[in-house]
Design a protein around this motif. Structure first.
Motif, PDB file in Angstrom:
ATOM      1  N   PRO A   1      39.938  19.528  19.779  1.00 15.10           N
ATOM      2  CA  PRO A   1      40.281  20.089  18.476  1.00 15.10           C
ATOM      3  C   PRO A   1      40.125  21.607  18.477  1.00 15.10           C
ATOM      4  N   PRO A   2      40.962  22.320  17.740  1.00 18.33           N
ATOM      5  CA  PRO A   2      40.835  23.771  17.658  1.00 18.33           C
ATOM      6  C   PRO A   2      39.606  24.143  16.842  1.00 18.33           C
ATOM      7  N   PRO A   3      39.269  25.437  16.805  1.00 16.97           N
ATOM      8  CA  PRO A   3      38.120  25.857  15.993  1.00 16.97           C
ATOM      9  C   PRO A   3      38.294  25.443  14.539  1.00 16.97           C
ATOM     10  N   ASP A   4      37.166  25.222  13.880  1.00 16.89           N
ATOM     11  CA  ASP A   4      37.227  24.821  12.483  1.00 16.89           C
ATOM     12  C   ASP A   4      37.927  25.886  11.650  1.00 16.89           C
ATOM     13  N   GLY A   5      38.713  25.438  10.698  1.00 22.79           N
ATOM     14  CA  GLY A   5      39.375  26.323   9.764  1.00 22.79           C
ATOM     15  C   GLY A   5      39.667  25.537   8.508  1.00 22.79           C
ATOM     16  N   ALA A   6      40.299  26.171   7.536  1.00 28.05           N
ATOM     17  CA  ALA A   6      40.630  25.487   6.297  1.00 28.05           C
ATOM     18  C   ALA A   6      41.579  24.332   6.593  1.00 28.05           C
ATOM     19  N   ALA A   7      41.279  23.157   6.076  1.00 27.96           N
ATOM     20  CA  ALA A   7      42.072  21.971   6.401  1.00 27.96           C
ATOM     21  C   ALA A   7      41.997  20.949   5.281  1.00 27.96           C
ATOM     22  N   LEU A   8      43.039  20.115   5.214  1.00 28.71           N
ATOM     23  CA  LEU A   8      43.056  18.914   4.395  1.00 28.71           C
ATOM     24  C   LEU A   8      43.196  17.728   5.345  1.00 28.71           C
ATOM     25  N   PHE A   9      42.326  16.734   5.193  1.00 29.03           N
ATOM     26  CA  PHE A   9      42.463  15.476   5.913  1.00 29.03           C
ATOM     27  C   PHE A   9      42.174  14.344   4.947  1.00 29.03           C
ATOM     28  N   ASP A  10      43.039  13.329   4.947  1.00 33.06           N
ATOM     29  CA  ASP A  10      42.797  12.158   4.106  1.00 33.06           C
ATOM     30  C   ASP A  10      43.166  10.906   4.891  1.00 33.06           C
ATOM     31  N   ASP A  11      42.220   9.976   4.971  1.00 32.80           N
ATOM     32  CA  ASP A  11      42.404   8.698   5.647  1.00 32.80           C
ATOM     33  C   ASP A  11      42.901   7.621   4.689  1.00 32.80           C
ATOM     34  N   PHE A  12      43.145   7.998   3.422  1.00 38.28           N
ATOM     35  CA  PHE A  12      43.661   7.110   2.388  1.00 38.28           C
ATOM     36  C   PHE A  12      42.801   5.851   2.230  1.00 38.28           C
ATOM     37  N   ASN A  13      41.514   6.098   2.113  1.00 37.99           N
ATOM     38  CA  ASN A  13      40.556   5.002   1.944  1.00 37.99           C
ATOM     39  C   ASN A  13      40.259   4.840   0.449  1.00 37.99           C
ATOM     40  N   TYR A  14      41.186   4.183  -0.285  1.00 36.84           N
ATOM     41  CA  TYR A  14      41.055   4.015  -1.727  1.00 36.84           C
ATOM     42  C   TYR A  14      41.191   2.533  -2.083  1.00 36.84           C
ATOM     43  N   THR A  15      40.759   2.180  -3.287  1.00 35.23           N
ATOM     44  CA  THR A  15      40.807   0.783  -3.714  1.00 35.23           C
ATOM     45  C   THR A  15      42.136   0.422  -4.363  1.00 35.23           C
ATOM     46  N   GLY A  16      42.839   1.403  -4.891  1.00 39.30           N
ATOM     47  CA  GLY A  16      44.104   1.134  -5.559  1.00 39.30           C
ATOM     48  C   GLY A  16      44.609   2.393  -6.238  1.00 39.30           C
ATOM     49  N   HIS A  17      45.766   2.290  -6.892  1.00 35.74           N
ATOM     50  CA  HIS A  17      46.379   3.498  -7.455  1.00 35.74           C
ATOM     51  C   HIS A  17      45.595   4.053  -8.642  1.00 35.74           C
TER      52      HIS A  17
ATOM     53  N   ASN B   1      40.644  12.882  -7.980  1.00 31.21           N
ATOM     54  CA  ASN B   1      39.579  13.821  -7.621  1.00 31.21           C
ATOM     55  C   ASN B   1      39.860  14.509  -6.283  1.00 31.21           C
ATOM     56  N   HIS B   2      40.583  13.824  -5.410  1.00 30.15           N
ATOM     57  CA  HIS B   2      40.936  14.396  -4.112  1.00 30.15           C
ATOM     58  C   HIS B   2      42.241  15.184  -4.155  1.00 30.15           C
ATOM     59  N   GLY B   3      42.795  15.367  -5.337  1.00 34.68           N
ATOM     60  CA  GLY B   3      43.944  16.263  -5.472  1.00 34.68           C
ATOM     61  C   GLY B   3      45.301  15.603  -5.380  1.00 34.68           C
ATOM     62  N   TRP B   4      45.354  14.248  -5.444  1.00 39.81           N
ATOM     63  CA  TRP B   4      46.626  13.549  -5.345  1.00 39.81           C
ATOM     64  C   TRP B   4      47.119  13.089  -6.710  1.00 39.81           C
TER      65      TRP B   4
ATOM     66  N   ARG C   1      62.535   0.229  -8.522  1.00 40.32           N
ATOM     67  CA  ARG C   1      61.217   0.861  -8.526  1.00 40.32           C
ATOM     68  C   ARG C   1      61.085   1.741  -7.300  1.00 40.32           C
ATOM     69  N   HIS C   2      60.925   3.045  -7.527  1.00 35.60           N
ATOM     70  CA  HIS C   2      60.665   4.008  -6.459  1.00 35.60           C
ATOM     71  C   HIS C   2      59.170   4.326  -6.414  1.00 35.60           C
ATOM     72  N   THR C   3      58.712   4.927  -5.307  1.00 36.55           N
ATOM     73  CA  THR C   3      57.293   5.288  -5.185  1.00 36.55           C
ATOM     74  C   THR C   3      57.149   6.679  -4.576  1.00 36.55           C
ATOM     75  N   GLU C   4      56.128   7.403  -5.069  1.00 39.32           N
ATOM     76  CA  GLU C   4      55.851   8.752  -4.546  1.00 39.32           C
ATOM     77  C   GLU C   4      54.380   9.087  -4.756  1.00 39.32           C
ATOM     78  N   VAL C   5      53.784   9.723  -3.746  1.00 40.42           N
ATOM     79  CA  VAL C   5      52.430  10.262  -3.816  1.00 40.42           C
ATOM     80  C   VAL C   5      52.513  11.708  -3.357  1.00 40.42           C
ATOM     81  N   LEU C   6      51.928  12.621  -4.127  1.00 41.01           N
ATOM     82  CA  LEU C   6      52.033  14.041  -3.811  1.00 41.01           C
ATOM     83  C   LEU C   6      50.771  14.767  -4.221  1.00 41.01           C
ATOM     84  N   THR C   7      50.528  15.908  -3.602  1.00 35.81           N
ATOM     85  CA  THR C   7      49.388  16.728  -3.994  1.00 35.81           C
ATOM     86  C   THR C   7      49.691  17.417  -5.316  1.00 35.81           C
ATOM     87  N   LYS C   8      48.669  17.508  -6.155  1.00 37.65           N
ATOM     88  CA  LYS C   8      48.846  18.199  -7.430  1.00 37.65           C
ATOM     89  C   LYS C   8      48.943  19.708  -7.231  1.00 37.65           C
TER      90      LYS C   8
END
Length: 475
Positions: free
Chosen positions: A204-220, A227-230, A276-283
């Protein structure tokens, strides 16, 4: 895609026009040494017609060696001089091996010349099989045109042979087998070189500003999503089928093995009201230069019901169009169409970099690469943006490289969505649904990572038990 790009049908036209214009002749050049003992191919070429709206390089690959050559290892490049500001669209009109087994992507030369600054790279899927000694591929009737169908000029194109009206060896196209040059002479300063043993950094490169999400949620409705910005989209509007609903309840989460997976399910019963369409996006629109990555599972077939709908499955970044043809608009797409659409008859994967557009009357300024093949299954998608270029990777291999004129001027959001272009691909009213899955998403601000570094960084997050982190500052 989002509302800003819903009116895209005119950008890719199904219309066929005969092409090729008069130009300068060329004499055959000497082929390069073979890749390995027994492996050798030549490329034959003919131009099919005269005209000024599209290029028609018809090709045959001939195995002149003593062993079989897997066509999936063969790449052929046709070199040309791009018209000012033009982007191009590739198509296969007919091929003995089947157009579904022939791919075409555009690239930019490292050392432009007076007769070449771009190339069309032709490849083959595994379905094309192996070329036996002495055999040829048969016709590859290929074509490409300016994406807006404006006239083009072939007379200054390096690989164009106006007098070549019958198939013959043509060394102004090049061929490689397994990355090793075996045929032709590239424009000066652009000789193909053997593919080296991979040396990409895997740490991995040196630490820097990053977003990582493993999508570990219970539902929509899980509060952690917001809270995570989605945002899970529920508002109406395009793109896609008029009257369709964007259904947050169709975004679900489940474990597959040790990983949590986000699933976007889109469905229809053949009417706008049932779609029915679906979309998830950052706020936040706070992402600009750097590396974007996601592991996405595309699907060719519905999970239930009849197939055939013109589905679009995506991973992309975007900001808002403030006015028609505004030059600070930006959008960078991975778009998979399992059943075609926008004038395409079958599955195709696009990567597209947008400068701007006007919705009415439609006008677009973009550059794209595409491969006509099935991409069903899991794929590692990586996009890098620096001050010089935009580069797309699929499963560790470069898929498209786009010009500096398409670089972003403003930050963007990160998006996943699945939607139907229209209801013309499947006209039945039988209910059917399609799934697009996402394993993770990663953005590293202002750092260009190799695909190997992306994999290492994701593995490091998971080894540390980190399911989510966002240190990317607000713009």
């Amino acid at each position: 895609m989002s509302d800003q790009t819903r009116a895209r049908t005119p950008r890719l036209r199904a219309a066929l026009a005969v092409a090729a214009v008069t130009g300068l002749g060329a004499t055959a050049l000497t082929a390069l040494p073979a890749a390995a003992a027994g492996e050798a191919v030549t490329v034959q070429y003919r131009q099919s017609a005269t005209g000024s709206d599209q290029v028609e390089p018809w090709l045959k690959v001939v195995n002149t060696g003593t062993t079989g050559v897997p066509l999936s290892q063969v790449k052929v490049r046709y070199y040309f001089k791009a018209d000012a500001g033009a982007s191009y669209t590739y198509a296969c009109s007919w091929a003995v091996k089947g157009c579904a087994n022939v791919t075409g992507t555009f690239g930019t030369l490292a050392h432009p010349t007076a007769t070449a600054d771009r190339y069309l790279e032709v490849g083959f899927t595994a379905g094309a099989g192996t070329l036996a000694p002495g055999a040829d591929t048969g016709d590859l009737q290929l074509r490409f045109h300016r994406s807006n169908w404006q006239p083009l000029n072939q007379s200054d194109d390096y690989s164009f042979g106006p007098a070549q009206t019958a198939y013959a060896n043509w060394a102004k196209v090049t061929a490689t087998v397994g990355g090793v040059p075996v045929w032709g002479t590239a424009p000066a300063g652009n000789d193909p070189t053997p593919t080296p043993t991979p040396t990409d950094p895997t740490t991995p490169p040196p630490d820097g500003a990053a977003l990582f999400d493993d999508f570990n949620y219970t539902g929509h409705t899980d509060p952690a999503i917001g809270n995570h910005g989605w945002s899970v989209r529920s508002n109406s509007g395009g793109p896609g089928v008029p009257g369709a609903t964007w259904a947050p309840e169709n975004v679900t989460f489940a474990k597959e093995g040790t990983n949590s997976i986000m699933n976007l399910r889109s469905s229809t019963a053949g009417t706008g009201e049932s779609t029915r369409h679906t979309e998830v996006l950052t706020k936040a629109t706070k992402f600009k230069n750097g590396t974007y990555a996601a592991r996405v599972r595309f699907s060719d077939a519905p999970v239930s019901g009849p197939d055939g709908d013109r589905v679009v499955q995506t991973f992309f970044t975007i900001n808002d169009l403030k006015a028609p043809m505004a030059d600070d608009y930006a959008e960078y797409d991975f778009e998979y169409l399992p059943n075609g659409g926008w004038g395409e008859p079958a599955n195709i994967l696009y990567t597209t970099s947008w400068e701007t557009y006007r919705p009415d009357p439609w006008e677009a300024v973009n550059q794209h690469s595409e491969v006509r093949a099935s991409y069903a299954g899991w794929h590692d998608l990586v996009l890098t943006i620096d001050d010089n270029s935009i580069v797309y990777y699929v499963d560790g291999q470069e898929f498209g490289r786009h010009d500096a004129r398409y670089l972003p001027e403003r930050p963007m959001s990160i998006n996943f969505n699945q939607w139907l272009i229209d209801l013309a691909g499947q006209t039945l009213t039988t209910p059917r649904s399609y799934d697009q899955k996402v394993d993770y998403v990663l953005h590293v601000k202002d750092q260009v990572l190799t695909p190997a570094q992306v994999a290492a960084k994701v593995a490091a997050y998971r080894s540390a038990g980190t399911a989510f982190v966002d240190t990317v500052p607000a713009p």
